[in-house]
Design a protein around this motif. Sequence first.
Motif, PDB file in Angstrom:
ATOM      1  N   GLU A  33       0.570  -0.991  -0.012  1.00  0.00           N
ATOM      2  CA  GLU A  33      -0.108   0.359  -0.114  1.00  0.00           C
ATOM      3  C   GLU A  33       0.896   1.069   0.218  1.00  0.00           C
ATOM      4  N   ALA A  34       0.635   2.495  -0.863  1.00  0.00           N
ATOM      5  CA  ALA A  34       1.595   3.791  -0.903  1.00  0.00           C
ATOM      6  C   ALA A  34       0.618   4.342   0.484  1.00  0.00           C
ATOM      7  N   ARG A  35      -0.368   3.944   0.801  1.00  0.00           N
ATOM      8  CA  ARG A  35      -1.623   4.784   1.397  1.00  0.00           C
ATOM      9  C   ARG A  35      -2.511   3.816   1.929  1.00  0.00           C
ATOM     10  N   HIS A  36      -2.427   3.627   3.338  1.00  0.00           N
ATOM     11  CA  HIS A  36      -3.502   2.693   4.219  1.00  0.00           C
ATOM     12  C   HIS A  36      -5.003   3.351   3.451  1.00  0.00           C
ATOM     13  N   PHE A  37      -5.856   2.620   3.828  1.00  0.00           N
ATOM     14  CA  PHE A  37      -7.979   3.051   3.121  1.00  0.00           C
ATOM     15  C   PHE A  37      -8.123   3.488   1.901  1.00  0.00           C
ATOM     16  N   VAL A  38      -7.417   3.159   0.667  1.00  0.00           N
ATOM     17  CA  VAL A  38      -7.738   4.136   0.136  1.00  0.00           C
ATOM     18  C   VAL A  38      -8.954   2.494  -0.867  1.00  0.00           C
ATOM     19  N   GLY A  39      -9.625   3.359  -1.159  1.00  0.00           N
ATOM     20  CA  GLY A  39     -10.998   1.977  -1.189  1.00  0.00           C
ATOM     21  C   GLY A  39     -11.041   1.589  -2.795  1.00  0.00           C
ATOM     22  N   GLU A  40     -10.296   2.237  -3.480  1.00  0.00           N
ATOM     23  CA  GLU A  40      -9.831   1.946  -4.864  1.00  0.00           C
ATOM     24  C   GLU A  40      -9.328   0.319  -4.846  1.00  0.00           C
ATOM     25  N   LEU A  41      -7.233   0.482  -3.975  1.00  0.00           N
ATOM     26  CA  LEU A  41      -6.983  -0.346  -4.265  1.00  0.00           C
ATOM     27  C   LEU A  41      -7.822  -1.228  -3.141  1.00  0.00           C
ATOM     28  N   GLY A  42      -8.342  -1.041  -2.371  1.00  0.00           N
ATOM     29  CA  GLY A  42      -9.141  -2.435  -1.371  1.00  0.00           C
ATOM     30  C   GLY A  42      -9.814  -3.396  -2.573  1.00  0.00           C
ATOM     31  N   ALA A 381      -7.164   7.328  -6.718  1.00  0.00           N
ATOM     32  CA  ALA A 381      -7.094   7.505  -5.458  1.00  0.00           C
ATOM     33  C   ALA A 381      -7.986   8.309  -4.616  1.00  0.00           C
ATOM     34  N   VAL A 382      -9.309   7.933  -5.065  1.00  0.00           N
ATOM     35  CA  VAL A 382     -10.304   9.169  -4.353  1.00  0.00           C
ATOM     36  C   VAL A 382     -10.603   8.809  -3.329  1.00  0.00           C
ATOM     37  N   LYS A 383     -11.344   7.391  -2.993  1.00  0.00           N
ATOM     38  CA  LYS A 383     -12.161   7.233  -1.792  1.00  0.00           C
ATOM     39  C   LYS A 383     -10.953   6.656  -0.717  1.00  0.00           C
ATOM     40  N   LEU A 384     -10.895   7.297  -0.137  1.00  0.00           N
ATOM     41  CA  LEU A 384      -9.790   7.709   1.574  1.00  0.00           C
ATOM     42  C   LEU A 384     -10.577   7.519   2.256  1.00  0.00           C
ATOM     43  N   ASP A 385     -10.756   6.561   3.551  1.00  0.00           N
ATOM     44  CA  ASP A 385     -11.471   6.169   4.494  1.00  0.00           C
ATOM     45  C   ASP A 385     -10.842   5.962   5.693  1.00  0.00           C
ATOM     46  N   TRP A 386     -10.822   7.612   6.070  1.00  0.00           N
ATOM     47  CA  TRP A 386     -10.123   7.498   7.317  1.00  0.00           C
ATOM     48  C   TRP A 386     -10.194   6.800   8.549  1.00  0.00           C
ATOM     49  N   PRO A 387      -9.018   6.348   9.242  1.00  0.00           N
ATOM     50  CA  PRO A 387      -9.817   6.555  10.852  1.00  0.00           C
ATOM     51  C   PRO A 387      -9.999   6.803  11.666  1.00  0.00           C
ATOM     52  N   GLY A 388     -11.083   5.765  12.282  1.00  0.00           N
ATOM     53  CA  GLY A 388     -12.087   6.644  12.891  1.00  0.00           C
ATOM     54  C   GLY A 388     -13.087   6.734  12.187  1.00  0.00           C
ATOM     55  N   ARG A 389     -13.791   7.168  11.820  1.00  0.00           N
ATOM     56  CA  ARG A 389     -14.976   7.136  10.696  1.00  0.00           C
ATOM     57  C   ARG A 389     -15.667   6.040  10.256  1.00  0.00           C
TER      58      ARG A 389
END
Length: 395
Positions: A33-42, A381-389
């Motif tokens: 992961e180049a970044r956590h919480f990316v919906g498209e990558l998941g 990568a536009v669907k960024l699910d931030w932790p805690g929400r």
Amino acid sequence: MDIKDIARPLDGAGVSAFLRSLPAQPLLLGLGEARHFVGELGEARNEIFRHLVEHEGYRSFAIESDCLMGLVVDEYVVTGAGTLDDVMERGFSHNFGTFAANRELVCWMRAYNEEHDEKLRFHGFDGPLEYWAASPRQALTALYALLDGPLPCTRETLDALLGPDERWANEASAMDPSQSIGRSADAQRLRLIADDLVALLDTQAPRLGAEEWERAALYARTATGLLRYHYWLADASPARWTRLSALRDAMMAANLSAVAERGPALVFASNLHLQRNKSLMPFGDQVLEWWSAGAITAKHLGDRYAFLASAFGVVGDDAPHPDTAEGVLSTLPWDQALIDARRLAEAVTEPAKRVSRDFAYFPLDQAQLGTIDGIVFVKQAVKLDWPGRAPAADA
């Protein structure tokens, strides 16, 4: 060289072609992961895993999450024990249970197992760590319960030495070593007891079934790893965080070694943990440098370890400059692509360095392309699910 000549659409055929291009079938295929919480990558990861299961014989999935919490998820996907909501809450660390793609994956694995005799297995391979460390109670007492006497101490003594879990799971110890109990007399004695329990486990291995042995070995390496990590949390030297980062990845690598013994598995974690080169990370006024779990694993598995790094074009509202590697890849005609990393290094010889406004995104490092087997590129990568929400409804 036309950039399309070294890339293909990210689909099942592309994944299989990539595997055939490797010198050996990997026991562990790392997807970074180049970044956590990316919906498209998941979502792309889930499609890759489904293809690997249905067409390439993969039966395990491992994620950068607490290895002991992962037992809750594994029990659910294998037997259906518990409820999905409870499993997503108790089975993941780092807020990963809130990530929509993880929920979707757990549901799919459970549904698959209901229809097949050969079960898919789920593994967390991180230690019970954030920047601080959890109590070693669960690992130590579970290991103790699996062993026969003569044991190095009574259960009452073990409980007394452990004391309240709160004194171990003290978040303040992350930044203040004086807050850690890792070098207390109780902790030092527990390290000796843990060492004796691990040695006792080796002597009793023949009486344990395969599942019991795997579970006991997990408890053993987690208990010793946690106690070692707590010891160095109490260190006040400038090397403290470099050592802690290295210890965490060493624990990850030990867990990945156990996962590999089950056969081919997809591994999902930050690029920093899966890459073959040393990891570098700014931390305050330092730059931490340590060997990643992927580097350690590759040392042991050789060609049986493969690494797909991920990279993104647009991240939220941050677009790459056309002269960066991600900018060049953004000219590909596909929304998601699989790229030959080593040939990319030949095609893009002097890219500009990307500086992302998204602090959580780690751009591609041109100097390291030769150590990567392939790149999973997501153009947006536009669907960024931030932790805690809660994840977005369309995630």
